[in-house]
Design an enzyme around this catalytic site. Sequence first.
Site, PDB file in Angstrom:
ATOM      1  N   LYS A  50      -6.006  43.270   4.435  1.00  9.49           N
ATOM      2  CA  LYS A  50      -5.831  44.147   3.273  1.00  9.49           C
ATOM      3  C   LYS A  50      -6.551  45.490   3.458  1.00  9.49           C
ATOM      4  O   LYS A  50      -6.397  46.394   2.645  1.00  9.49           O
ATOM      5  CB  LYS A  50      -6.341  43.455   2.013  1.00  9.49           C
ATOM      6  CG  LYS A  50      -5.540  42.199   1.640  1.00  9.49           C
ATOM      7  CD  LYS A  50      -5.130  42.211   0.189  1.00  9.49           C
ATOM      8  CE  LYS A  50      -4.134  41.097  -0.118  1.00  9.49           C
ATOM      9  NZ  LYS A  50      -3.314  41.372  -1.279  1.00  9.49           N
ATOM     10  N   LYS A  96      -8.018  37.791   5.470  1.00  5.57           N
ATOM     11  CA  LYS A  96      -7.331  38.539   4.409  1.00  5.57           C
ATOM     12  C   LYS A  96      -8.031  39.874   4.148  1.00  5.57           C
ATOM     13  O   LYS A  96      -7.388  40.881   3.902  1.00  5.57           O
ATOM     14  CB  LYS A  96      -7.248  37.695   3.124  1.00  5.57           C
ATOM     15  CG  LYS A  96      -6.348  38.317   2.078  1.00  5.57           C
ATOM     16  CD  LYS A  96      -6.103  37.417   0.873  1.00  5.57           C
ATOM     17  CE  LYS A  96      -5.049  36.371   1.157  1.00  5.57           C
ATOM     18  NZ  LYS A  96      -4.707  35.580  -0.033  1.00  5.57           N
ATOM     19  N   ASP A 125       2.137  45.767  -3.908  1.00  5.83           N
ATOM     20  CA  ASP A 125       0.773  45.221  -3.851  1.00  5.83           C
ATOM     21  C   ASP A 125      -0.170  46.277  -4.447  1.00  5.83           C
ATOM     22  O   ASP A 125      -0.370  47.355  -3.872  1.00  5.83           O
ATOM     23  CB  ASP A 125       0.408  44.908  -2.394  1.00  5.83           C
ATOM     24  CG  ASP A 125      -0.928  44.178  -2.296  1.00  5.83           C
ATOM     25  OD1 ASP A 125      -1.865  44.530  -3.049  1.00  5.83           O
ATOM     26  OD2 ASP A 125      -1.025  43.249  -1.474  1.00  5.83           O
ATOM     27  N   ILE A 126      -0.723  45.968  -5.608  1.00 10.82           N
ATOM     28  CA  ILE A 126      -1.546  46.951  -6.336  1.00 10.82           C
ATOM     29  C   ILE A 126      -2.798  47.297  -5.538  1.00 10.82           C
ATOM     30  O   ILE A 126      -3.159  48.464  -5.377  1.00 10.82           O
ATOM     31  CB  ILE A 126      -1.931  46.387  -7.729  1.00 10.82           C
ATOM     32  CG1 ILE A 126      -0.662  46.059  -8.515  1.00 10.82           C
ATOM     33  CG2 ILE A 126      -2.804  47.384  -8.491  1.00 10.82           C
ATOM     34  CD1 ILE A 126      -0.906  45.227  -9.766  1.00 10.82           C
ATOM     35  N   PHE A 166      -9.691  39.866  -4.626  1.00 11.96           N
ATOM     36  CA  PHE A 166      -9.961  38.448  -4.881  1.00 11.96           C
ATOM     37  C   PHE A 166      -8.890  37.635  -4.178  1.00 11.96           C
ATOM     38  O   PHE A 166      -7.734  38.052  -4.116  1.00 11.96           O
ATOM     39  CB  PHE A 166      -9.916  38.149  -6.390  1.00 11.96           C
ATOM     40  CG  PHE A 166     -11.267  38.195  -7.050  1.00 11.96           C
ATOM     41  CD1 PHE A 166     -11.945  39.386  -7.188  1.00 11.96           C
ATOM     42  CD2 PHE A 166     -11.861  37.029  -7.529  1.00 11.96           C
ATOM     43  CE1 PHE A 166     -13.192  39.439  -7.785  1.00 11.96           C
ATOM     44  CE2 PHE A 166     -13.111  37.057  -8.133  1.00 11.96           C
ATOM     45  CZ  PHE A 166     -13.785  38.260  -8.263  1.00 11.96           C
ATOM     46  N   ASN A 196       1.739  32.532 -14.188  1.00  9.96           N
ATOM     47  CA  ASN A 196       0.895  31.613 -13.418  1.00  9.96           C
ATOM     48  C   ASN A 196      -0.280  31.160 -14.272  1.00  9.96           C
ATOM     49  O   ASN A 196      -0.428  31.579 -15.414  1.00  9.96           O
ATOM     50  CB  ASN A 196       0.435  32.265 -12.105  1.00  9.96           C
ATOM     51  CG  ASN A 196      -0.386  33.517 -12.357  1.00  9.96           C
ATOM     52  OD1 ASN A 196      -1.453  33.461 -12.947  1.00  9.96           O
ATOM     53  ND2 ASN A 196       0.140  34.659 -11.933  1.00  9.96           N
ATOM     54  N   LYS A 213      19.713  36.720 -23.820  1.00  7.91           N
ATOM     55  CA  LYS A 213      19.249  35.360 -23.573  1.00  7.91           C
ATOM     56  C   LYS A 213      20.323  34.562 -22.813  1.00  7.91           C
ATOM     57  O   LYS A 213      21.497  34.575 -23.216  1.00  7.91           O
ATOM     58  CB  LYS A 213      18.931  34.681 -24.911  1.00  7.91           C
ATOM     59  CG  LYS A 213      18.272  33.351 -24.744  1.00  7.91           C
ATOM     60  CD  LYS A 213      18.024  32.695 -26.087  1.00  7.91           C
ATOM     61  CE  LYS A 213      17.684  31.238 -25.863  1.00  7.91           C
ATOM     62  NZ  LYS A 213      17.828  30.439 -27.058  1.00  7.91           N
ATOM     63  N   ASP A 258       3.845  37.907  -6.871  1.00  2.68           N
ATOM     64  CA  ASP A 258       4.316  38.574  -5.665  1.00  2.68           C
ATOM     65  C   ASP A 258       5.780  38.992  -5.799  1.00  2.68           C
ATOM     66  O   ASP A 258       6.222  39.927  -5.143  1.00  2.68           O
ATOM     67  CB  ASP A 258       4.147  37.634  -4.453  1.00  2.68           C
ATOM     68  CG  ASP A 258       2.683  37.516  -4.041  1.00  2.68           C
ATOM     69  OD1 ASP A 258       1.982  38.547  -4.102  1.00  2.68           O
ATOM     70  OD2 ASP A 258       2.224  36.407  -3.705  1.00  2.68           O
TER      71      ASP A 258
HETATM   72  N1  CTP Z   1      -2.852  41.680  -5.468  1.00  2.00           N
HETATM   73  C1  CTP Z   1      -2.370  42.869  -5.989  1.00  2.00           C
HETATM   74  N2  CTP Z   1      -1.028  43.067  -6.124  1.00  2.00           N
HETATM   75  C2  CTP Z   1      -0.143  42.120  -5.740  1.00  2.00           C
HETATM   76  C3  CTP Z   1      -0.636  40.890  -5.198  1.00  2.00           C
HETATM   77  C4  CTP Z   1      -1.987  40.711  -5.083  1.00  2.00           C
HETATM   78  O1  CTP Z   1      -3.166  43.749  -6.338  1.00  2.00           O
HETATM   79  N3  CTP Z   1       1.147  42.344  -5.895  1.00  2.00           N
HETATM   80  C5  CTP Z   1      -4.295  41.531  -5.314  1.00  2.00           C
HETATM   81  C6  CTP Z   1      -4.931  40.495  -6.194  1.00  2.00           C
HETATM   82  O2  CTP Z   1      -5.357  41.023  -7.434  1.00  2.00           O
HETATM   83  C7  CTP Z   1      -6.108  40.041  -5.340  1.00  2.00           C
HETATM   84  C8  CTP Z   1      -5.630  40.206  -3.924  1.00  2.00           C
HETATM   85  O3  CTP Z   1      -4.525  41.104  -3.998  1.00  2.00           O
HETATM   86  O4  CTP Z   1      -7.219  40.904  -5.489  1.00  2.00           O
HETATM   87  C9  CTP Z   1      -5.257  38.934  -3.235  1.00  2.00           C
HETATM   88  O5  CTP Z   1      -4.030  38.477  -3.589  1.00  2.00           O
HETATM   89  P1  CTP Z   1      -3.258  37.297  -2.801  1.00  2.00           P
HETATM   90  O6  CTP Z   1      -2.082  36.982  -3.628  1.00  2.00           O
HETATM   91  O7  CTP Z   1      -4.201  36.207  -2.499  1.00  2.00           O
HETATM   92  O8  CTP Z   1      -2.909  38.010  -1.448  1.00  2.00           O
HETATM   93  P2  CTP Z   1      -1.628  37.924  -0.611  1.00  2.00           P
HETATM   94  O9  CTP Z   1      -1.666  39.097   0.278  1.00  2.00           O
HETATM   95  O10 CTP Z   1      -0.447  37.770  -1.501  1.00  2.00           O
HETATM   96  O11 CTP Z   1      -1.880  36.652   0.295  1.00  2.00           O
HETATM   97  P3  CTP Z   1      -1.122  35.237   0.418  1.00  2.00           P
HETATM   98  O12 CTP Z   1       0.137  35.332  -0.378  1.00  2.00           O
HETATM   99  O13 CTP Z   1      -0.950  35.101   1.851  1.00  2.00           O
HETATM  100  O14 CTP Z   1      -2.096  34.232  -0.119  1.00  2.00           O
END
Ligand code: CTP
Length: 408
Positions: A349, A345, A311-312, A331, A213, A292, A282
Amino acid sequence: MSMDLKGKKLVLGLTGGVACYKAAELCRALVKQGASVQVVMTEAATHFIGAVTMQALSGHTVYTDQWDPRVANNMAHIDLTRSADAILVSPCSADFIRKLAHGACDDLLSTLCVARPRHVSLLVAPAMNVEMWENPATRRNVAQLREDGIQILGPDAGSQACGETGFGRMLEPDELVEELIASFQHKVLAGRRVLITAGPTFEPIDPVRGITNLSSGKMGYAVARAAREAGADVTLVSGPTSLPTPHGVRRVDVLTAQQMHDAVMAKVEGQHVFIGVAAVADWRVANASDQKLKKQDGGAPPQLEFAQNADILASVAGTTSLSGWPYCVGFAAESENLMEFGAAKRERKGIPLLVGNIGPQTFGQDDNTIIVFDENGHTVLPRADKLTLARQLVSEIAKRLEQRSLLT
Ligand code: CTP
């Protein structure tokens, strides 16, 4: 270009060592940051670099002698220190460290260091051969300097001008500037351990391709630098970026979300704060190929299948139940309805603090506007460069840690 030293008055002291060649660049970098730089050189330093060079770069008269007839009252050691905010001796030789350890006053620079008022901080950047640095006498003197509250910057290890390798190499000018700027920041996170994720992740499709990304890592790196400036012990788990590691920050490089998760979980114990700034993928490619992928004429394009990554932030937040630590900060980059989505959120979370910004247009930019959501509502940190915002965020976090400590 930041002007973090705007209005600061510095004395830059040079002592005898080949690293004097770096002092010219250091002086220029300090001036560029807005500082007024007064150079003072020992006699030995003048054998390595000309006073004229330092004078041209600093824009101020350079002093090399305590008996300088240009100083009408013969009190340069007093005059130069009374208006100073800090003294940086760079390069600082083994002999000058000895002098500082004993309070010697046998030349202008040493006299000036001893005569400085107590609020004027003294920082030294040692530069010498590895054997000189490791000599027991130098070790004793350095320990004495630390005890006296003198800040020792470096030295670094590496190849030396003498051809030998080891500790004793002076820090680079940009690192010294970073350290000097840090010395003026409030130590609101002193004694705290802070774990931060930053940058994008990269999910392989095959050995040469992948999905990533647009996160540049700039915000996460700025938060790491700001936390370090505030006195924290900082570990930065970083996805692929091209950014230099902030000085004094421990960095762990990872590629995928899974690796980032594992690196974070391996370090999380004992941390006081976790800040998830990384833009973590995600999903990963579940059917990534070991070889390859080849295109075949007229053949169908590959079909990718995805699996969800852990989700970390949620995993770290899950470890807080027993001790209450680490304090978790997330964030979120939203493309619309930031106020509503940010607050929701944070609740979803299950974290005490969430930092929202309008993305993805902030990715890669130097400026940002952020909103900090907590259980009482939100605070807007108006548009500024990312380091300024990171410092404000660090003080917001520190305030809340303080309140926590008062409650427990
Ligand atoms: N994050 C994480 N591990 C993941 C995805 C996200 O630790 N696999 C953390 C990011 O570092 C950030 C926060 O979660 O601090 C927000 O991530 P975001 O992608 O915005 O949250 P989602 O729950 O995926 O929300 P959405 O997809 O609905 O925007």
